[in-house]
Design a protein around this motif. Structure first.
Motif, short mmCIF file in Angstrom:
data_model
loop_
_atom_site.label_atom_id
_atom_site.label_comp_id
_atom_site.label_asym_id
_atom_site.label_seq_id
_atom_site.Cartn_x
_atom_site.Cartn_y
_atom_site.Cartn_z
N ARG A 1 2.77 14.22 -2.37
CA ARG A 1 1.48 14.53 -1.76
C ARG A 1 0.34 14.10 -2.68
N THR A 2 0.50 14.37 -3.98
CA THR A 2 -0.51 13.95 -4.96
C THR A 2 -0.62 12.43 -5.01
N LEU A 3 0.52 11.77 -4.96
CA LEU A 3 0.54 10.31 -4.98
C LEU A 3 -0.20 9.73 -3.78
N TYR A 4 0.02 10.32 -2.62
CA TYR A 4 -0.65 9.85 -1.41
C TYR A 4 -2.16 10.10 -1.51
N ARG A 5 -2.53 11.29 -1.96
CA ARG A 5 -3.96 11.64 -2.03
C ARG A 5 -4.71 10.71 -2.99
N ILE A 6 -4.09 10.42 -4.14
CA ILE A 6 -4.77 9.58 -5.14
C ILE A 6 -4.84 8.13 -4.67
N THR A 7 -3.75 7.58 -4.15
CA THR A 7 -3.74 6.18 -3.73
C THR A 7 -4.70 5.94 -2.56
N ARG B 1 15.19 10.60 -2.52
CA ARG B 1 15.38 9.39 -1.71
C ARG B 1 14.88 9.60 -0.29
N ASN B 2 15.10 10.78 0.27
CA ASN B 2 14.61 11.06 1.62
C ASN B 2 13.08 11.04 1.66
N THR B 3 12.46 11.64 0.64
CA THR B 3 11.00 11.66 0.60
C THR B 3 10.45 10.26 0.36
N LEU B 4 11.11 9.48 -0.47
CA LEU B 4 10.70 8.10 -0.70
C LEU B 4 10.79 7.28 0.57
N ASN B 5 11.85 7.52 1.34
CA ASN B 5 12.02 6.83 2.62
C ASN B 5 10.93 7.22 3.61
N ASP B 6 10.57 8.52 3.61
CA ASP B 6 9.49 8.98 4.49
C ASP B 6 8.17 8.33 4.12
N LEU B 7 7.93 8.15 2.82
CA LEU B 7 6.69 7.52 2.37
C LEU B 7 6.63 6.07 2.84
N GLU B 8 7.76 5.37 2.73
CA GLU B 8 7.79 3.96 3.14
C GLU B 8 7.59 3.80 4.64
N ASN B 9 8.09 4.76 5.40
CA ASN B 9 8.00 4.69 6.87
C ASN B 9 6.75 5.37 7.42
N LEU C 1 20.75 5.97 -14.28
CA LEU C 1 19.31 5.74 -14.42
C LEU C 1 18.82 4.76 -13.36
N GLU C 2 17.65 5.05 -12.81
CA GLU C 2 17.07 4.18 -11.78
C GLU C 2 15.58 4.01 -12.01
N LEU C 3 15.06 2.86 -11.57
CA LEU C 3 13.63 2.58 -11.65
C LEU C 3 13.18 2.01 -10.31
N TRP C 4 12.16 2.64 -9.74
CA TRP C 4 11.67 2.25 -8.42
C TRP C 4 10.22 1.76 -8.51
N LYS C 5 9.92 0.80 -7.66
CA LYS C 5 8.58 0.22 -7.60
C LYS C 5 8.02 0.43 -6.20
N ILE C 6 6.79 0.95 -6.13
CA ILE C 6 6.12 1.18 -4.86
C ILE C 6 4.77 0.46 -4.90
N ILE C 7 4.50 -0.38 -3.93
CA ILE C 7 3.21 -1.03 -3.80
C ILE C 7 2.41 -0.28 -2.75
N ALA C 8 1.28 0.30 -3.15
CA ALA C 8 0.44 1.08 -2.26
C ALA C 8 -0.80 0.26 -1.89
N GLU C 9 -0.97 0.04 -0.57
CA GLU C 9 -2.10 -0.76 -0.08
C GLU C 9 -2.84 0.00 1.00
N GLN C 10 -4.13 -0.03 0.95
CA GLN C 10 -4.95 0.60 2.00
C GLN C 10 -5.09 -0.34 3.17
N LEU C 11 -4.98 0.22 4.38
CA LEU C 11 -5.06 -0.59 5.59
C LEU C 11 -6.48 -0.61 6.15
N THR C 12 -7.31 0.31 5.72
CA THR C 12 -8.68 0.35 6.24
C THR C 12 -9.68 0.26 5.11
#
Length: 424
Positions: free
Chosen positions: A335-341, A376-384, A413-424
């Motif tokens: 939620r914090t990640l979404y609010r900041i991005t 992983r479920n929350t990450l999937n929800d964010l992507e979708n 160990l895992e490392l994930w990359k998320i690209i956050a882009e604004q649509l508006t």
């Protein structure tokens, strides 16, 4: 989630009862107990303390206890060597090869003394005779220990040392006198931390995923050069300090005045590492359970309006390491990640490092990774997510990059990359 290394008698007894439907009493009589499904879902015991594998098997020669923190916990000062040059990297390769060679000699029996060779022969014979041969008169399993060869001992000494805390009776300036004779300032990072903390204080320890993310930063240093970065759940600050050697400005955030003070001390201890690139690390409070930044001028580590504006205008990288061990906190982080991005002026790349930890649960009666599955479920929800405001592109990063810190880069160990882009 950090692994609890202490297992109580009551846990073993309860596990035995739930597995087999009876408790074993002192008279060795079996008492049948009915276990309902409702009882199976009730937590009946709590963990005590947790200890990071980084501190359990540390590359340092010793831990130096320097003080007690505000809540009475011992604070240790550890020295982690950075493998900057090819000579050090070759040395690390030699260590790995020595360990592998020792394992090969064990399997083949080469390099063992006569006594160890006989023990190895006995062990193989017992393995071939079946499990019955390993049970004592009471039916308890007897474990045959692996014989240790000289090569095994040498390889372990080369690879990493056990923890031997040393209580200092001298000042902080003298604490690392011996280490400074062995290491130059440019290839050592000094970190204050605690060990064996309650679960709510795990941020005061150093975790493997932080080393993994630090490796990636050092490997891709040109990509992070002159960036403005936000770290969520910075803990001891080790990842932010590494990022501070290449980035322009890093906001290292967490909660708890004692933890943030420790992080601030670590930044001061390693200021010389950031001076060549003129990087800056700012320690700030950021509570994922709150919707706003702390701007109270009376509160330590609060944000000024200028700092919030600077974050929103210039931040292009967000990172977090080993913060996914509680489902509620995982939800709060996303939620914090979404609010900041949503409030950033530019597109942003998020890096999430974590360790997938296996746990046996009574509810499932199996080994599961519940915290990881929720991540992983929350990450999937964010992507979708389809809110017409943000688009998140998620991809895993292959862990085939160089290792600049000495630790076990295990397959969990895992490392994930998320690209956050604004649509508006």
């Amino acid at each position: 989630m950090p692994v609890n290394r202490r297992v109580s008698y009551h846990f073993v007894t309860e596990l035995h009862r739930r597995l087999f439907g009876y408790c074993r009493c002192s008279s060795h009589q079996h008492i049948m107990v009915d276990v309902t499904e409702e009882e199976m879902d009730k937590p009946i015991f709590k963990s005590d303390t947790v200890l990071s594998d980084v501190h359990l098997h540390c590359p340092n020669k010793r831990h130096l206890m320097v003080r007690l923190n505000a809540v009475g916990q011992p604070v240790f000062l550890s020295c982690f060597k950075l493998l900057w040059n090819t000579e050090n990297l070759a040395s690390e390769k030699h260590v790995r090869e020595a360990t592998t060679e020792g394992e090969h000699q064990y399997r083949s029996g080469d390099g063992l003394c006569e006594k160890d060779r006989n023990n190895l022969k006995t062990e193989r014979e017992l393995n071939s005779e079946g499990v019955e041969a390993l049970l004592d008169d009471d039916g308890d399993l007897e474990v045959v220990r692996r014989p240790r060869s000289a090569s095994d001992s040498e390889a372990e000494d080369l690879w990493r040392d056990r923890v031997y805390p040393v209580i200092l009776m001298k000042g902080k300036e003298d604490a690392f006198e011996d280490e400074e004779q062995e290491c130059t300032c440019s290839d050592v990072i000094k970190i204050e931390h605690t060990m064996a903390t309650p679960l709510e204080d795990v941020g005061k320890q150093v975790w493997r995923a932080a080393f993994l993310l630090a490796d990636y930063i050092l490997f891709k240093w040109d990509m992070f050069r002159c960036c403005s970065v936000l770290e969520l759940g910075g803990g001891t600050g080790i990842t932010s300090i590494i990022m501070g050697t290449v980035a322009k400005r890093v906001y290292c955030t967490d909660v708890g005045e004692d933890l943030l003070a420790m992080c601030e001390q670590n930044v001061a201890l390693n200021k010389h590492l950031m001076e060549p690139g003129r990087g800056e690390v700012k320690i700030k409070e950021l509570d994922w359970l709150k919707d706003e930044f702390c701007t109270d001028p009376e509160a330590p580590y609060s944000w000024s309006e200028e700092e919030i504006a600077d974050l929103h205008d210039h931040c292009t990288v967000i990172m977090a390491a080993d913060v996914f061990y509680d489902d509620d906190l995982t939800d709060a982080l996303f939620r914090t990640l979404y609010r900041i991005t949503c409030n950033l002026r530019n597109s942003c790349t998020v890096y999430l490092a974590l360790e997938k930890r296996l746990n046996f649960t009574l509810r499932h009666m199996d080994v599961t990774c519940e915290a990881y599955s929720h991540f992983r479920n929350t990450l999937n929800d964010l992507e979708n997510l389809q809110d017409r405001k943000m688009k998140y592109t998620v991809e895993p990063i292959k862990l085939d990059f160089c290792q600049f810190l000495v630790y076990e880069r295990i397959e969990q160990l895992e490392l994930w990359k998320i690209i956050a882009e604004q649509l508006t």
